[in-house]
Write an enzyme that holds these catalytic residues in place. Structure first.
Site, short mmCIF file in Angstrom:
data_model
loop_
_atom_site.label_atom_id
_atom_site.label_comp_id
_atom_site.label_asym_id
_atom_site.label_seq_id
_atom_site.Cartn_x
_atom_site.Cartn_y
_atom_site.Cartn_z
N HIS A 63 25.68 7.00 2.18
CA HIS A 63 24.53 7.58 2.88
C HIS A 63 24.83 9.04 3.19
O HIS A 63 25.95 9.52 2.94
CB HIS A 63 24.20 6.79 4.15
CG HIS A 63 25.27 6.81 5.20
ND1 HIS A 63 26.49 6.19 5.05
CD2 HIS A 63 25.31 7.42 6.43
CE1 HIS A 63 27.22 6.37 6.13
NE2 HIS A 63 26.53 7.13 6.97
N HIS A 65 24.93 10.92 6.03
CA HIS A 65 25.51 11.45 7.26
C HIS A 65 26.69 12.35 6.91
O HIS A 65 27.44 12.09 5.96
CB HIS A 65 25.94 10.32 8.19
CG HIS A 65 24.80 9.71 8.94
ND1 HIS A 65 24.85 8.45 9.50
CD2 HIS A 65 23.56 10.20 9.25
CE1 HIS A 65 23.71 8.18 10.11
NE2 HIS A 65 22.91 9.22 9.98
N ASP A 67 29.67 12.93 7.97
CA ASP A 67 31.06 12.46 7.85
C ASP A 67 31.30 11.70 6.55
O ASP A 67 32.43 11.27 6.29
CB ASP A 67 31.45 11.60 9.05
CG ASP A 67 30.58 10.38 9.26
OD1 ASP A 67 29.35 10.49 9.04
OD2 ASP A 67 31.10 9.32 9.65
N HIS A 68 30.26 11.59 5.72
CA HIS A 68 30.41 10.92 4.43
C HIS A 68 30.15 11.86 3.25
O HIS A 68 30.43 11.48 2.11
CB HIS A 68 29.48 9.72 4.35
CG HIS A 68 29.83 8.63 5.32
ND1 HIS A 68 30.44 7.45 4.96
CD2 HIS A 68 29.68 8.57 6.67
CE1 HIS A 68 30.65 6.71 6.03
NE2 HIS A 68 30.19 7.36 7.08
N HIS A 140 21.47 0.94 8.66
CA HIS A 140 22.18 2.03 9.34
C HIS A 140 21.25 3.11 9.90
O HIS A 140 21.69 4.20 10.23
CB HIS A 140 23.19 2.67 8.37
CG HIS A 140 24.15 3.59 9.06
ND1 HIS A 140 24.85 3.23 10.20
CD2 HIS A 140 24.50 4.87 8.79
CE1 HIS A 140 25.61 4.25 10.58
NE2 HIS A 140 25.41 5.26 9.76
N ASP A 211 28.38 2.26 6.07
CA ASP A 211 28.12 2.14 7.51
C ASP A 211 26.93 1.21 7.70
O ASP A 211 25.86 1.43 7.11
CB ASP A 211 27.79 3.51 8.11
CG ASP A 211 29.02 4.38 8.28
OD1 ASP A 211 30.09 4.00 7.77
OD2 ASP A 211 28.91 5.44 8.93
N HIS A 269 36.64 3.11 9.10
CA HIS A 269 35.63 3.79 9.90
C HIS A 269 35.84 3.44 11.38
O HIS A 269 34.93 3.01 12.08
CB HIS A 269 34.23 3.39 9.43
CG HIS A 269 33.17 4.40 9.78
ND1 HIS A 269 32.43 4.33 10.93
CD2 HIS A 269 32.73 5.51 9.13
CE1 HIS A 269 31.56 5.33 10.97
NE2 HIS A 269 31.73 6.07 9.89
#
Length: 308
Positions: A63, A65, A67-68, A140, A211, A269
């Site tokens: 996805h 976000h 942090d990914h 998510h 996530d 995570h």
């Protein structure tokens, strides 16, 4: 087939855990590496490993976000600076193409290799003679996917010794027998190729939850997996927080592994609120209470995916 955890933290980098990225090393299988997510500083983490960026063949994004995905522009540029020439393919949700193209455009980054970006939907996103990769929507709050990597069964080896004992000399006929075909020899003997093959080797399965809240979709994605890599952002006692922020707890991840019939569960995570040896041991204990073969990942941990 090996898993190398490049980042095992949640949300933002911490002193002992970088943000999310997992490498699936397929060096024996196809002399390449696949990445699952590419959080900020993933290329820095790679510097502490034997991975060569030019060997990265595919990147699967769960996805969008930060942090990914924040590590993608830097990694793509570095792969070019280091002489990468082989094609790189990226898979991810809608928007991943615009993110990459904009990042490269505004920084005037020129790539020396072909780059293909696929904006995916549920279902099969990649298949060749060796592997099939399936994506499933997870829960998510934004469009997000989990992935299932399934190695196809490997045909059994040819029992060449038996053929030689039967005075069948090596040659083109061996290739037909190896394919399991029925062949008629010059002397009239009929050979069923399937009778001269070792049993096939069962393909391995690795599933990545991305996530997500606890989800039946992840259970199906991980059905009979050799390894399930599942997020466990929160402890069992913080189940309400996990639900509110669209994440899972250690216990929920373990329940998923158990229901799926997975062989091994690796939790990643991990929220920065759980730092130090004692809190991590507690998280692992919570998972093991439900699913014994559970382990908390840490940065640079390597796991061999064993063949059943």
């Amino acid at each position: 087939m090996e898993l190398l955890f490049l980042g095992t933290g949640a949300g933002m980098p911490a002193k002992t855990r970088n943000v999310t990225s997992v490498a699936l090393k397929l060096l024996e299988e196809r002399r390449s590496v696949w990445l699952f997510d590419c959080g900020e500083a993933t290329q820095h983490q790679i510097l502490h490993t034997t991975i060569k960026p030019r060997k990265i063949e595919k990147i699967f994004i769960t996805h969008l976000h930060g942090d990914h995905v924040y590590g993608l522009p830097g990694l793509l540029g570095s792969r070019s600076f280091q002489g990468g020439e082989e094609e790189l393919t990226i898979y991810g949700p809608k928007g991943i193409k615009a993110f990459i193209e904009t990042s490269l455009h505004v920084t005037a980054t020129h790539l020396t290799y072909p780059l293909t970006v696929h904006e995916i939907e549920e279902g099969t996103v990649f298949e060749d003679e060796q592997f099939i990769v399936t994506a499933a929507s997870v829960i998510h709050g934004v469009e997000a996917f989990g992935y299932r990597v399934q190695e196809k069964d490997i045909p059994g080896a040819l029992q060449a010794g038996r053929l030689k004992e039967m005075n069948i000399p090596p040659g083109p006929v061996y290739q037909k027998i190896k394919k399991g075909e029925t062949v008629t020899l010059d002397d009239g003997r009929i050979i069923n190729g399937r009778d001269f093959l070792e049993p096939p080797k069962k393909g391995r399965i690795v599933a990545f939850s991305g996530d997500t809240r606890a989800s039946e979709r992840v259970t199906e994605l991980a059905r009979n997996a050799d390894v399930l890599v599942h997020e466990a952002t929160f402890a069992k006692e913080d189940a309400k927080l996990a639900h509110n922020y669209y994440h899972a707890t250690t216990e929920q991840a373990a329940q998923t592994a158990k229901k799926a019939g997975a062989k091994q569960l690796i939790l990643t995570h991990i929220s920065a609120r759980y730092q130090g040896e004692s809190p991590i041991e507690r998280l692992e204990h919570e998972a093991k209470a439900v699913f014994e073969n559970s382990k908390i990942a840490f940065d640079f941990m390597e796991v061999t995916v064993e063949r059943s």
